[in-house]
Scaffold this motif. Structure first.
Motif, PDB file in Angstrom:
ATOM      1  N   GLN A  52       0.838  -1.207   0.000  1.00 30.10           N
ATOM      2  CA  GLN A  52       0.000   0.000   0.000  1.00 30.10           C
ATOM      3  C   GLN A  52       0.869   1.252   0.000  1.00 30.10           C
ATOM      4  OE1 GLN A  52      -1.862   1.213   3.635  1.00 30.10           O
ATOM      5  NE2 GLN A  52      -3.686   2.049   2.616  1.00 30.10           N
ATOM      6  N   ASP A  53       1.895   1.281   0.841  1.00 33.19           N
ATOM      7  CA  ASP A  53       2.794   2.442   0.901  1.00 33.19           C
ATOM      8  C   ASP A  53       3.481   2.679  -0.431  1.00 33.19           C
ATOM      9  OD1 ASP A  53       2.202   2.831   3.589  1.00 33.19           O
ATOM     10  OD2 ASP A  53       3.937   1.680   4.294  1.00 33.19           O
ATOM     11  N   LYS A 107       0.482  16.387  -8.424  1.00 32.66           N
ATOM     12  CA  LYS A 107      -0.201  17.480  -7.724  1.00 32.66           C
ATOM     13  C   LYS A 107      -0.847  17.001  -6.423  1.00 32.66           C
ATOM     14  CE  LYS A 107      -4.280  20.487  -8.110  1.00 32.66           C
ATOM     15  NZ  LYS A 107      -5.459  20.834  -8.964  1.00 32.66           N
ATOM     16  N   ALA A 108      -1.769  16.084  -6.539  1.00 28.73           N
ATOM     17  CA  ALA A 108      -2.546  15.646  -5.379  1.00 28.73           C
ATOM     18  C   ALA A 108      -1.756  14.662  -4.525  1.00 28.73           C
ATOM     19  CB  ALA A 108      -3.854  15.002  -5.831  1.00 28.73           C
ATOM     20  N   THR A 109      -2.079  14.642  -3.250  1.00 29.87           N
ATOM     21  CA  THR A 109      -1.489  13.681  -2.323  1.00 29.87           C
ATOM     22  C   THR A 109      -2.606  12.917  -1.615  1.00 29.87           C
ATOM     23  OG1 THR A 109      -1.398  15.337  -0.560  1.00 29.87           O
ATOM     24  CG2 THR A 109       0.576  15.072  -1.942  1.00 29.87           C
ATOM     25  N   PHE A 110      -2.267  11.785  -1.068  1.00 31.52           N
ATOM     26  CA  PHE A 110      -3.252  10.954  -0.391  1.00 31.52           C
ATOM     27  C   PHE A 110      -3.570  11.505   0.996  1.00 31.52           C
ATOM     28  CE2 PHE A 110      -2.068   7.871  -3.587  1.00 31.52           C
ATOM     29  CZ  PHE A 110      -3.248   7.179  -3.801  1.00 31.52           C
ATOM     30  N   GLU A 111      -4.839  11.488   1.305  1.00 38.43           N
ATOM     31  CA  GLU A 111      -5.313  11.767   2.659  1.00 38.43           C
ATOM     32  C   GLU A 111      -5.559  10.433   3.343  1.00 38.43           C
ATOM     33  OE1 GLU A 111      -9.307  13.575   4.845  1.00 38.43           O
ATOM     34  OE2 GLU A 111      -8.915  14.007   2.732  1.00 38.43           O
ATOM     35  N   GLU A 112      -4.982  10.239   4.508  1.00 40.05           N
ATOM     36  CA  GLU A 112      -5.120   8.960   5.211  1.00 40.05           C
ATOM     37  C   GLU A 112      -6.050   9.084   6.403  1.00 40.05           C
ATOM     38  OE1 GLU A 112      -1.897   5.870   6.234  1.00 40.05           O
ATOM     39  OE2 GLU A 112      -2.150   6.993   8.109  1.00 40.05           O
ATOM     40  N   GLU A 113      -6.868   8.076   6.555  1.00 42.25           N
ATOM     41  CA  GLU A 113      -7.710   7.962   7.743  1.00 42.25           C
ATOM     42  C   GLU A 113      -7.568   6.554   8.299  1.00 42.25           C
ATOM     43  OE1 GLU A 113     -12.312   8.648   9.241  1.00 42.25           O
ATOM     44  OE2 GLU A 113     -11.797   8.904   7.128  1.00 42.25           O
ATOM     45  N   ARG A 130      -6.885   5.437   2.299  1.00 42.58           N
ATOM     46  CA  ARG A 130      -6.143   6.527   1.686  1.00 42.58           C
ATOM     47  C   ARG A 130      -6.831   6.934   0.386  1.00 42.58           C
ATOM     48  NH1 ARG A 130       0.114   4.414   2.491  1.00 42.58           N
ATOM     49  NH2 ARG A 130       0.150   4.634   4.773  1.00 42.58           N
ATOM     50  N   VAL A 131      -7.163   8.210   0.295  1.00 39.74           N
ATOM     51  CA  VAL A 131      -7.905   8.726  -0.848  1.00 39.74           C
ATOM     52  C   VAL A 131      -7.136   9.891  -1.475  1.00 39.74           C
ATOM     53  CG1 VAL A 131     -10.045   9.857  -1.579  1.00 39.74           C
ATOM     54  CG2 VAL A 131     -10.118   7.986   0.090  1.00 39.74           C
ATOM     55  N   ILE A 132      -7.094   9.891  -2.793  1.00 41.39           N
ATOM     56  CA  ILE A 132      -6.497  10.984  -3.550  1.00 41.39           C
ATOM     57  C   ILE A 132      -7.594  11.614  -4.391  1.00 41.39           C
ATOM     58  CG2 ILE A 132      -5.781   9.494  -5.490  1.00 41.39           C
ATOM     59  CD1 ILE A 132      -3.207  11.199  -5.650  1.00 41.39           C
ATOM     60  N   GLN A 133      -7.654  12.952  -4.421  1.00 41.63           N
ATOM     61  CA  GLN A 133      -8.743  13.644  -5.105  1.00 41.63           C
ATOM     62  C   GLN A 133      -8.235  14.900  -5.802  1.00 41.63           C
ATOM     63  OE1 GLN A 133     -12.800  13.394  -2.915  1.00 41.63           O
ATOM     64  NE2 GLN A 133     -11.330  13.783  -1.288  1.00 41.63           N
ATOM     65  N   LYS A 183     -10.491  10.979  -8.542  1.00 36.60           N
ATOM     66  CA  LYS A 183     -10.755  10.328  -7.261  1.00 36.60           C
ATOM     67  C   LYS A 183     -10.142   8.934  -7.299  1.00 36.60           C
ATOM     68  CE  LYS A 183     -14.444   8.475  -4.306  1.00 36.60           C
ATOM     69  NZ  LYS A 183     -15.872   8.079  -4.285  1.00 36.60           N
ATOM     70  N   GLY A 184      -9.468   8.582  -6.240  1.00 37.09           N
ATOM     71  CA  GLY A 184      -8.894   7.242  -6.169  1.00 37.09           C
ATOM     72  C   GLY A 184      -8.695   6.842  -4.732  1.00 37.09           C
ATOM     73  N   GLY A 185      -8.687   5.563  -4.493  1.00 36.34           N
ATOM     74  CA  GLY A 185      -8.455   5.053  -3.159  1.00 36.34           C
ATOM     75  C   GLY A 185      -7.508   3.876  -3.186  1.00 36.34           C
ATOM     76  N   VAL A 186      -6.635   3.823  -2.197  1.00 33.05           N
ATOM     77  CA  VAL A 186      -5.743   2.683  -1.994  1.00 33.05           C
ATOM     78  C   VAL A 186      -5.912   2.281  -0.536  1.00 33.05           C
ATOM     79  CG1 VAL A 186      -3.375   1.812  -2.101  1.00 33.05           C
ATOM     80  CG2 VAL A 186      -4.130   3.567  -3.735  1.00 33.05           C
TER      81      VAL A 186
END
Length: 304
Positions: free
Chosen positions: A15-16, A28-34, A47-50, A57-60
């Motif tokens: 994942q990392d 440009k965009a970076t992942f937001e982690e929850e 982890r979502v990138i938008q 929109k993407g999720g890992v």
């Protein structure tokens, strides 16, 4: 057999790796982690990138969850065990460019701990797959994608690609539309050790598939990200996204499993596109690229 803790740790590493690479590709965009915990046991990292240069929109997502298996899932999985453990990485990327395809990947491990030590063979298996959903089907892209997956499969078993491609064609099929979700890929489930493959071999295949994601998708993104597109092509993209949403909500086994086991809703529905359209009785223009794409949404095409 490698431990479930080591499997989960290796999946987190993958994942990392994927998140770092996708951020570099987008620029440009970076992942937001929850980080989250599941009521009943375990948790994960969503982890979502938008709103990036390429990725709308993407999720890992990584998860490692455990607890009591609901009765409905016991029946679906045809098992008697009360407890379960499941870990995996799930990816869906929706680009903002209609000539860059949607991609999905999942690698996972499932175990029934309560089946251990009762004198029977432990119940555990690996599953996963990767499939591509182009808004416009490009033959060269399809050959590259399937050729890359065949190369990964062939490292481990000469029969894997043929078996798993057929499995993907059948699985990623929208029955009520009589069309495949895209150009397929490979899909497998309940793969266990045998005389030919050890548990470590199967886990090695799972990790190799996970690590094939970045070189494959980076190549496809870089091939098309600078191409111009029209407003009509963007509207077609939204139309194709609606089919993606229909499959995930009606047929997708991962979505069903997550909902039935009290999973985290935001993570489960991460796969849905940010914008989609359902036009009534839409018919593409005869001879158009849109019509050609629809004509190729079929099973059993030998893309390699």
């Amino acid at each position: 057999m490698i431990s479930k803790e080591q499997i989960a740790a290796d999946y987190q590493t993958i994942q990392d790796e994927i998140c770092r690479a996708l951020e570099a590709v987008d620029g440009k965009a970076t992942f937001e982690e929850e980080k989250w915990e599941r009521e009943g046991g375990g948790g994960g990292r969503t982890r979502v990138i938008q709103d990036g240069n390429i990725f709308e929109k993407g999720g890992v997502n990584f998860s490692a969850v455990e607890g009591e298996l609901p009765e409905v899932m016991k029946k679906a999985l045809k098992v008697d065990s009360n407890d379960f453990f499941a870990t995996g990485v799930s990816i869906v990327i929706h680009p903002n460019h209609p000539l860059v395809p949607i991609i999905h990947m999942n690698i996972r491990y499932f175990e029934l701990p309560s089946s251990f030590g009762d004198g029977q063979e432990p119940v555990r298996w690996f599953g996963g797959g990767i499939d591509l959903t182009p808004h416009y089907i490009d033959d060269e892209d399809a050959r590259f994608f399937h050729g890359s997956l065949k190369a990964v499969c062939d490292q481990f078993n000469a029969d894997f690609y043929t078996r798993f491609k057929k499995w993907a064609d059948d699985y990623f099929f929208i029955k009520h539309r009589n069309e495949t979700r895209g150009i397929g890929g490979i899909f497998y489930d309940r793969i266990t050790a045998s005389e030919d493959m050890s548990w470590d071999d199967i886990f090695g295949f799972s990790k190799a598939l996970g690590r094939s994601f970045i070189p494959i998708y980076t190549e496809l993104v870089n091939c098309h990200k600078r191409e111009s597109f029209t407003a009509d092509q963007q509207q077609w993209q939204y139309q194709r996204r609606s089919r993606y949403a229909e499959f995930n909500l009606v047929y997708d086994a991962g979505t069903k499993f997550g909902l039935e086991t009290n999973g985290r809703i935001e993570s489960i529905l991460m796969s849905l596109p940010p914008t989609a359209r359902w036009l009534y009785n839409y018919q593409p223009q005869p001879g158009s690229e849109e019509e050609r794409t629809l004509s190729l949404l079929k099973k059993d095409i030998n893309w390699v």
